[in-house]
Every structure is written in structure tokens, then in C-alpha cells.
Design a protein around this motif. Structure first.
Motif, PDB file in Angstrom:
ATOM      1  N   ARG A  41      -1.385   8.198  -0.769  1.00 28.83           N
ATOM      2  CA  ARG A  41      -2.701   8.846  -0.687  1.00 28.83           C
ATOM      3  C   ARG A  41      -2.664  10.234  -1.315  1.00 28.83           C
ATOM      4  O   ARG A  41      -3.636  10.667  -1.938  1.00 28.83           O
ATOM      5  N   ARG A  42      -1.558  10.916  -1.171  1.00 22.34           N
ATOM      6  CA  ARG A  42      -1.454  12.289  -1.657  1.00 22.34           C
ATOM      7  C   ARG A  42      -1.312  12.351  -3.182  1.00 22.34           C
ATOM      8  O   ARG A  42      -1.724  13.333  -3.800  1.00 22.34           O
ATOM      9  N   TYR A  43      -0.730  11.311  -3.763  1.00 21.05           N
ATOM     10  CA  TYR A  43      -0.503  11.308  -5.213  1.00 21.05           C
ATOM     11  C   TYR A  43      -1.106  10.044  -5.840  1.00 21.05           C
ATOM     12  O   TYR A  43      -0.393   9.196  -6.375  1.00 21.05           O
ATOM     13  N   THR A  52       1.285   7.764   3.277  1.00 24.80           N
ATOM     14  CA  THR A  52       0.824   9.148   3.137  1.00 24.80           C
ATOM     15  C   THR A  52       1.091   9.670   1.734  1.00 24.80           C
ATOM     16  O   THR A  52       0.240  10.321   1.117  1.00 24.80           O
ATOM     17  N   GLU A 106       8.683  16.900  -2.077  1.00 25.11           N
ATOM     18  CA  GLU A 106       8.309  16.115  -0.899  1.00 25.11           C
ATOM     19  C   GLU A 106       9.171  14.868  -0.766  1.00 25.11           C
ATOM     20  O   GLU A 106       9.659  14.539   0.322  1.00 25.11           O
TER      21      GLU A 106
END
Length: 255
Positions: free
Chosen positions: A58-60, A55, A95
Motif C-alpha cells: 500500500r505504501r509503495y 502495508t 524500510e
């Protein structure tokens, strides 16, 4: 078996200075500083499931390669030395911090099992560790799990029981001048404009801890009190548990 040396002490006692000197004088040793991908310590590292890790990738996507370069896979967990990644987005660090195991972010049983299992798997020699036995674990137990001293000692009896067969040696830099040392690094650890960098972060860390909130921590005297209490507890652990495998050096005299 080659010795594995752990350097400990409360802030301002010269741990980094000693670590650097030992590393220079003993080039055969592998050096692990806080925030590195270490075989025993998880400070400043995320401890993630495969799904959580994917995750984040994919986010960064802009720095996926950097994340992968700072990742180690260990028993289906993905350990990321995220503070060594240069990212412009503050949200990234926030995060990744969520996936650390310290400061009450996981239940105590999970915290305990992760640390003990890593100690059991550790089989290297000639390693030099910074703040990898006492500091981060003891802060979590004192400030977030609010454990009693005897409970903390039981944790370290188990930890030492595992590591003592693996060339464990601990060097503890000690000073009774806790107040003076903290005032010194409070001023020393500032930016070029003289703005204090370390102290505001430390004060906020203590104020926002479970123990700090319960006891109304609010200023410098509370910071000093905490480190005096921690030093006293660490000395008890060395005296009652580690014994001859600990070398206590006066902080100003180790050179």
C-alpha cells in the motif's frame, strides 16, 4: 544425492569468481547469489508477516508489481528480495531492511529458529550457494549477539547436523594475507571517479555493530582485526565440525 555446494571465505578471497566459474562449468546447477530468493539464505531479503507485506504494498503502489515478482511465500511469511527492485525512494530500502533477520534485528531465538527451520525444509539438490552457511550468520553472532566461540560452534553443530544429510559440501577459499586482500578490495571496489564504495560501508557496519561500539571500532586496523578473527573462527568450525565435507582451497590457487 546430488551435492549442494556452499562457497565461503572472508572478503577478498575470490568467492564470486569461483562461483561464476563453477556455474559456467556446471550448467545443471541452480545458482543462488547473495540477495537472491534462496531456499536457505535470507541475506538482503525482508522476512515479513502478511500484514507487514500488505502495508508495504500500500505504501509503495508505483512498484507493487516489482515487489510481487521478487516475493516468495514460505509458511505464512513473505520473503522479498528487495535489493533487486529498482526504486527511486531510498526510504523503501530503509524500510525493507528493517525486516531482515540479521544484525540483531530479531532476538537470537527467533534468528536461530528461522535459520534451522529453513535448513530442515531444504530438500533440493545440485544447488550452488554464495555465502549461505557461514558469512551472514557468523557476523550476526559475533558482532550483534556477541556470542562466545563455543556458543557459535554449538549453533553450527546443529546446522551441520541438519545439512550433512542433504548433500552438503563446503568450499572455503582461504588466505593468510587478510590485510593485503582487504587493502586490495578496498581500492578495487571503487566507482569510476575512484571513490571507495565497499570500505566505507564495511567500516560503518562494524562501527555501528553492538560489538564494534563496545570495543571502540574506528578504522582500518579494526576491520582487519575483525576479519582475522572471523577467519580463525571459521577455520575452527571447518576443522571441528564440518570435517571431510569441507574443501579448503588457497584463495590464489583455485583457478
Amino acid at each position: 544425492m546430488g551435492k549442494n555446494i556452499f562457497i565461503e571465505g572472508v572478503p577478498g578471497t575470490g568467492k564470486s569468481t569461483l562461483l561464476n566459474r563453477l556455474a559456467q562449468e556446471n550448467p545443471e546447477y541452480r545458482v543462488y547469489r547473495e540477495g537472491d530468493l534462496s531456499p536457505v539464505e535470507l541475506a538482503w531479503c525482508s522476512y515479513m508477516t502478511k500484514g507487514e507485506y500488505e502495508t508495504v504494498l500500500r505504501r509503495y503502489p508505483d512498484f507493487e508489481n516489482e515487489i510481487r515478482q521478487k516475493t516468495a511465500v514460505e509458511e505464512e511469511r513473505y520473503i522479498v528480495a528487495y535489493t533487486q527492485i529498482l526504486a527511486e525512494e531510498r526510504a523503501f530500502y530503509q524500510e525493507m531492511e528493517r525486516y531482515e533477520i540479521y544484525n540483531g534485528r530479531v532476538g537470537f531465538r527467533t534468528f536461530h529458529d528461522v535459520i534451522m527451520n529453513r535448513y530442515r525444509r531444504f530438500n533440493d539438490e545440485n544447488c550452488l550457494f554464495e555465502c549461505s552457511f557461514l558469512q551472514n550468520s557468523i557476523e550476526s553472532m559475533m558482532l550483534f549477539y556477541q556470542m562466545k566461540e563455543d556458543e557459535i560452534l554449538s549453533f553450527y553443530e546443529e546446522a551441520y547436523g541438519i545439512l550433512k544429510e542433504k548433500g552438503f559440501r563446503l568450499v572455503y577459499l582461504d588466505s593468510e594475507r587478510v590485510r593485503e586482500n582487504l587493502l586490495h578490495i578496498k581500492k578495487e571496489r571503487s566507482d569510476e571517479q575512484g571513490n571507495e564504495m565497499w570500505y566505507p560501508l564495511m567500516l560503518n557496519y562494524l562501527k555501528e555493530s553492538t560489538y564494534g561500539k563496545a570495543h571502540g571500532y574506528s578504522g582500518l586496523e579494526d576491520v582487519i582485526l575483525h576479519f582475522e578473527k572471523r577467519r580463525k573462527l571459521e577455520k575452527r568450525i571447518l576443522r571441528e565440525i564440518v570435517g571431510e565435507d569441507a574443501l579448503i582451497l588457497e584463495a590464489k590457487n583455485f583457478c
